[in-house]
Design a protein around this motif. Sequence first.
Motif, PDB file in Angstrom:
ATOM      1  N   MET A  26       0.796  -1.185  -0.177  1.00  0.00           N
ATOM      2  CA  MET A  26       0.048  -0.008  -0.150  1.00  0.00           C
ATOM      3  C   MET A  26       0.960   1.099   0.001  1.00  0.00           C
ATOM      4  SD  MET A  26      -2.630   1.372   2.783  1.00  0.00           S
ATOM      5  CE  MET A  26      -3.297  -0.444   3.284  1.00  0.00           C
ATOM      6  N   SER A  27       0.707   2.271  -0.872  1.00  0.00           N
ATOM      7  CA  SER A  27       1.254   3.334  -1.146  1.00  0.00           C
ATOM      8  C   SER A  27       0.435   4.570  -0.146  1.00  0.00           C
ATOM      9  CB  SER A  27       1.848   3.597  -2.462  1.00  0.00           C
ATOM     10  OG  SER A  27       0.550   4.006  -3.124  1.00  0.00           O
ATOM     11  N   LEU A  28       1.353   5.281   0.246  1.00  0.00           N
ATOM     12  CA  LEU A  28       0.397   6.598   0.786  1.00  0.00           C
ATOM     13  C   LEU A  28       0.551   7.803  -0.157  1.00  0.00           C
ATOM     14  CD1 LEU A  28      -0.692   7.393   3.604  1.00  0.00           C
ATOM     15  CD2 LEU A  28       1.693   8.253   4.315  1.00  0.00           C
ATOM     16  N   ASN A  29      -0.418   8.290  -0.335  1.00  0.00           N
ATOM     17  CA  ASN A  29      -0.666   9.280  -1.199  1.00  0.00           C
ATOM     18  C   ASN A  29      -1.236  10.619  -0.198  1.00  0.00           C
ATOM     19  OD1 ASN A  29      -0.647  10.994  -3.608  1.00  0.00           O
ATOM     20  ND2 ASN A  29      -2.276   9.878  -4.600  1.00  0.00           N
ATOM     21  N   VAL A  30      -0.425  11.540  -0.186  1.00  0.00           N
ATOM     22  CA  VAL A  30      -0.921  12.769   0.623  1.00  0.00           C
ATOM     23  C   VAL A  30      -0.734  13.954  -0.398  1.00  0.00           C
ATOM     24  CG1 VAL A  30      -0.215  14.251   2.587  1.00  0.00           C
ATOM     25  CG2 VAL A  30      -0.157  11.705   2.924  1.00  0.00           C
ATOM     26  N   ASN A  31      -2.030  14.449  -0.549  1.00  0.00           N
ATOM     27  CA  ASN A  31      -2.020  15.511  -1.503  1.00  0.00           C
ATOM     28  C   ASN A  31      -1.377  16.900  -0.722  1.00  0.00           C
ATOM     29  OD1 ASN A  31      -3.068  17.964  -2.866  1.00  0.00           O
ATOM     30  ND2 ASN A  31      -5.099  16.864  -3.242  1.00  0.00           N
ATOM     31  N   PRO A  32      -0.491  17.521  -1.308  1.00  0.00           N
ATOM     32  CA  PRO A  32       0.134  18.498  -0.635  1.00  0.00           C
ATOM     33  C   PRO A  32      -0.977  19.769  -0.321  1.00  0.00           C
ATOM     34  CG  PRO A  32       1.308  18.094  -2.685  1.00  0.00           C
ATOM     35  CD  PRO A  32      -0.044  17.443  -2.762  1.00  0.00           C
ATOM     36  N   GLU A  33      -1.919  19.918  -1.215  1.00  0.00           N
ATOM     37  CA  GLU A  33      -2.790  21.095  -1.153  1.00  0.00           C
ATOM     38  C   GLU A  33      -3.824  20.815   0.296  1.00  0.00           C
ATOM     39  OE1 GLU A  33      -6.207  23.316  -3.258  1.00  0.00           O
ATOM     40  OE2 GLU A  33      -5.544  21.653  -4.380  1.00  0.00           O
ATOM     41  N   ILE A  34      -3.776  19.324   0.555  1.00  0.00           N
ATOM     42  CA  ILE A  34      -4.776  19.060   1.517  1.00  0.00           C
ATOM     43  C   ILE A  34      -3.911  19.294   2.867  1.00  0.00           C
ATOM     44  CG2 ILE A  34      -5.813  17.382   2.840  1.00  0.00           C
ATOM     45  CD1 ILE A  34      -6.889  16.260   0.263  1.00  0.00           C
ATOM     46  N   VAL A  35      -2.432  18.997   2.840  1.00  0.00           N
ATOM     47  CA  VAL A  35      -1.801  19.283   3.942  1.00  0.00           C
ATOM     48  C   VAL A  35      -1.508  20.623   4.149  1.00  0.00           C
ATOM     49  CG1 VAL A  35       0.817  18.982   4.597  1.00  0.00           C
ATOM     50  CG2 VAL A  35      -0.203  17.057   3.223  1.00  0.00           C
ATOM     51  N   SER A  36      -1.545  21.291   3.195  1.00  0.00           N
ATOM     52  CA  SER A  36      -1.618  22.997   3.459  1.00  0.00           C
ATOM     53  C   SER A  36      -2.782  23.361   4.146  1.00  0.00           C
ATOM     54  CB  SER A  36      -1.361  23.882   2.219  1.00  0.00           C
ATOM     55  OG  SER A  36      -1.397  24.966   2.344  1.00  0.00           O
ATOM     56  N   ILE A  37      -3.792  22.830   3.682  1.00  0.00           N
ATOM     57  CA  ILE A  37      -5.365  23.258   4.130  1.00  0.00           C
ATOM     58  C   ILE A  37      -5.187  22.857   5.848  1.00  0.00           C
ATOM     59  CG2 ILE A  37      -7.531  22.692   4.452  1.00  0.00           C
ATOM     60  CD1 ILE A  37      -7.311  22.496   1.427  1.00  0.00           C
ATOM     61  N   PHE A  38      -4.829  21.623   6.097  1.00  0.00           N
ATOM     62  CA  PHE A  38      -4.575  21.041   7.409  1.00  0.00           C
ATOM     63  C   PHE A  38      -3.767  21.894   8.291  1.00  0.00           C
ATOM     64  CE2 PHE A  38      -2.641  17.685  10.193  1.00  0.00           C
ATOM     65  CZ  PHE A  38      -3.505  17.607  11.143  1.00  0.00           C
ATOM     66  N   SER A  39      -2.649  22.380   7.790  1.00  0.00           N
ATOM     67  CA  SER A  39      -1.646  23.094   8.429  1.00  0.00           C
ATOM     68  C   SER A  39      -2.101  24.540   8.746  1.00  0.00           C
ATOM     69  CB  SER A  39      -0.300  23.016   7.578  1.00  0.00           C
ATOM     70  OG  SER A  39       0.146  21.989   7.429  1.00  0.00           O
ATOM     71  N   LEU A  40      -2.678  25.077   7.898  1.00  0.00           N
ATOM     72  CA  LEU A  40      -3.487  26.504   8.225  1.00  0.00           C
ATOM     73  C   LEU A  40      -4.301  26.454   9.275  1.00  0.00           C
ATOM     74  CD1 LEU A  40      -3.785  29.199   7.419  1.00  0.00           C
ATOM     75  CD2 LEU A  40      -5.553  28.660   5.834  1.00  0.00           C
TER      76      LEU A  40
ATOM     77  N   ILE B 176      -5.806  12.239   6.325  1.00  0.00           N
ATOM     78  CA  ILE B 176      -5.487  12.911   4.899  1.00  0.00           C
ATOM     79  C   ILE B 176      -4.555  11.972   3.908  1.00  0.00           C
ATOM     80  CG2 ILE B 176      -5.573  15.104   5.673  1.00  0.00           C
ATOM     81  CD1 ILE B 176      -2.691  15.576   6.112  1.00  0.00           C
ATOM     82  N   GLY B 177      -4.064  10.868   4.672  1.00  0.00           N
ATOM     83  CA  GLY B 177      -3.300   9.797   3.856  1.00  0.00           C
ATOM     84  C   GLY B 177      -4.294   8.760   3.373  1.00  0.00           C
ATOM     85  N   THR B 178      -5.487   8.873   3.388  1.00  0.00           N
ATOM     86  CA  THR B 178      -6.443   7.983   2.448  1.00  0.00           C
ATOM     87  C   THR B 178      -6.874   8.593   1.321  1.00  0.00           C
ATOM     88  OG1 THR B 178      -8.615   9.220   3.618  1.00  0.00           O
ATOM     89  CG2 THR B 178      -7.484   7.271   4.846  1.00  0.00           C
ATOM     90  N   ASP B 179      -6.087   9.755   0.687  1.00  0.00           N
ATOM     91  CA  ASP B 179      -6.559  10.496  -0.362  1.00  0.00           C
ATOM     92  C   ASP B 179      -7.942  10.978  -0.488  1.00  0.00           C
ATOM     93  OD1 ASP B 179      -5.539  11.475  -2.657  1.00  0.00           O
ATOM     94  OD2 ASP B 179      -5.949   9.827  -3.859  1.00  0.00           O
ATOM     95  N   PRO B 180      -8.436  11.644   0.488  1.00  0.00           N
ATOM     96  CA  PRO B 180      -9.868  12.279   0.243  1.00  0.00           C
ATOM     97  C   PRO B 180      -9.543  13.469  -0.735  1.00  0.00           C
ATOM     98  CG  PRO B 180      -8.694  13.351   2.101  1.00  0.00           C
ATOM     99  CD  PRO B 180      -7.650  12.123   1.568  1.00  0.00           C
ATOM    100  N   SER B 181     -10.742  13.515  -1.226  1.00  0.00           N
ATOM    101  CA  SER B 181     -10.854  14.795  -2.266  1.00  0.00           C
ATOM    102  C   SER B 181     -10.548  16.244  -1.649  1.00  0.00           C
ATOM    103  CB  SER B 181     -12.481  15.251  -2.924  1.00  0.00           C
ATOM    104  OG  SER B 181     -13.155  15.519  -1.955  1.00  0.00           O
ATOM    105  N   THR B 182      -9.882  16.879  -2.170  1.00  0.00           N
ATOM    106  CA  THR B 182      -9.483  18.482  -1.651  1.00  0.00           C
ATOM    107  C   THR B 182     -10.804  18.983  -1.137  1.00  0.00           C
ATOM    108  OG1 THR B 182      -7.495  18.405  -3.121  1.00  0.00           O
ATOM    109  CG2 THR B 182      -8.310  20.564  -2.153  1.00  0.00           C
TER     110      THR B 182
END
Length: 149
Positions: A1-15, A88-94
């Motif tokens: 299983m590969s982990l696919n994390v969307n950088p845009e979601i990480v940015s939203i989560f971080s903010l 966010i590692g489950t690759d949800p929609s942005t």
Amino acid sequence: MSLNVNPEIVSIFSLWGGVLALKILAMSLLTARQRFRKQVFANPEDTSLASKKSKVVFDDPDVERVRRAHLNDLENVVPWFIVTSLWIGTDPSTWLASLLIRTFVITRIIHTIVYAIVPFPQPARGLSFGVGFLTTGYMAVSTILHYSS
């Protein structure tokens, strides 16, 4: 299983996570404000910071209301940070990630306002708590389902 994390979601989560962290830090200041306003402190040495009228009190209703709101934050925000970090590692929609992350943070801000700043009649506090709780629950179940398959 590969982990696919969307950088845009990480940015939203971080903010929004940063906003939420500041809100929780502000709860300590809100407690201190109430203690100084009421001249009631938890420790004898703290009374020297205020007027001669200050005293040690453990059950002031206004201070305790803010403390309960702060405790409620800790009980809900810590699991949210953990669950959201995994989710966010489950690759949800942005779109969905943005909606759920913002919803949780906004409901926690509303919860603090209606609980500790301007006490508002129920169901305001219950609704803000419930929406945040369900948001975290949804992300937790989605994460479990994603990684169990």
